[in-house]
Design an enzyme around this catalytic site. Sequence first.
Site, PDB file in Angstrom:
ATOM      1  CG  ASP A 136     -45.206 -22.527   1.386  1.00 22.09           C
ATOM      2  OD1 ASP A 136     -44.629 -23.548   1.008  1.00 22.09           O
ATOM      3  OD2 ASP A 136     -44.738 -21.376   1.258  1.00 22.09           O
ATOM      4  CG  HIS A 193     -44.615 -19.290  -2.605  1.00 23.93           C
ATOM      5  ND1 HIS A 193     -44.756 -19.578  -1.266  1.00 23.93           N
ATOM      6  CD2 HIS A 193     -45.804 -18.810  -3.036  1.00 23.93           C
ATOM      7  CE1 HIS A 193     -45.993 -19.275  -0.894  1.00 23.93           C
ATOM      8  NE2 HIS A 193     -46.650 -18.812  -1.947  1.00 23.93           N
ATOM      9  CG  HIS A 206     -39.590 -15.381  -2.662  1.00 26.75           C
ATOM     10  ND1 HIS A 206     -39.786 -16.181  -3.759  1.00 26.75           N
ATOM     11  CD2 HIS A 206     -40.488 -15.796  -1.722  1.00 26.75           C
ATOM     12  CE1 HIS A 206     -40.776 -17.039  -3.505  1.00 26.75           C
ATOM     13  NE2 HIS A 206     -41.208 -16.831  -2.276  1.00 26.75           N
ATOM     14  CG  ASP A 255     -41.629 -22.216   0.079  1.00 28.58           C
ATOM     15  OD1 ASP A 255     -41.585 -21.950   1.286  1.00 28.58           O
ATOM     16  OD2 ASP A 255     -42.373 -21.612  -0.737  1.00 28.58           O
TER      17      ASP A 255
HETATM   18 ZN   LIG Z   1     -43.407 -20.304   0.179  1.00 31.38          ZN
END
Ligand SMILES: [Zn+2]
Length: 277
Positions: free
Chosen positions: A212, A137, A98, A135
């Site tokens: 995740d 996200h 991120h 991942d």
């Molecule tokens: Zn993540």
Amino acid sequence: MRKFTRLAEILVEDGLAPNGFHVPAPALFSWLELAHDPRYVEAVLAANVDPVVERAIGFRVDERVAMRSRCATGGTLLAARLALEAGLACNTAGGSHHASREGGAGFSVFNDVAVAAAVLLADGEADRVLVFDCDVHQGDGTARIFADDPAVFTLSIHGERNYPTQKARSDLDVALPDGTGDEPYLALLPDLLRHALEAARPDIVFFNAGVDPHAEDRLGRLALTDRGLAERDRRVIGFFRERGIPVVGVIGGGYSRDIEALARRHSILHRTASEFG
Ligand SMILES: [Zn+2]
């Protein structure tokens, strides 16, 4: 933070690190500034990050955190160089996807994969890079850093309703509905892998093996099992290894209060990688 220590212990206990670990050098300023604004890098190294950015990251960036982030980034670069030599190498951290050029966000201080990829490109160790980000996200920081760089192809398979709410544009985004389980997830991989290979023609692949997407993850919203994660890792690593393309694994995200279960889940990456000898 405790999951990193426990992961390394598990790898030793289970014989997955028979020759010990390669220990990285902390990332240098000259590497970090290839993917991040030099003013932001300076602020992190001085433990003097703007509180607004610290809020976006989710924790205070003190000297310990700064050093941990430099080491995780050095680890991903070292793993990339080992992969170029040996075909496959995995970090016991990394996947802070991120963080973008301007600064950190979402538990990410430095974008280790972006920094490592940028160093390889700058040094001529690779001409083309694929980031295959599983991942849960979106890899928004990585997508933004390389938005205008034709040498890097970014692919992100993520939960549609998950963080970040403002998605970036990767070269290829696959947004999954809440509750997606093993079978529909795994069924997507063959086409995505083929497409990514053709579009990226990579000299090296950075694989974010975030755990995740697991059903028991606190933040994930998807419903993969341990078996599904292992099969995902096997298919991604296997696809590129069969074609002689080096693969670097980073552990990505995983959120659970049960540190033992979480660290074991992260070790699926190294366990699966060990099948490729
Ligand atoms: Zn993540």
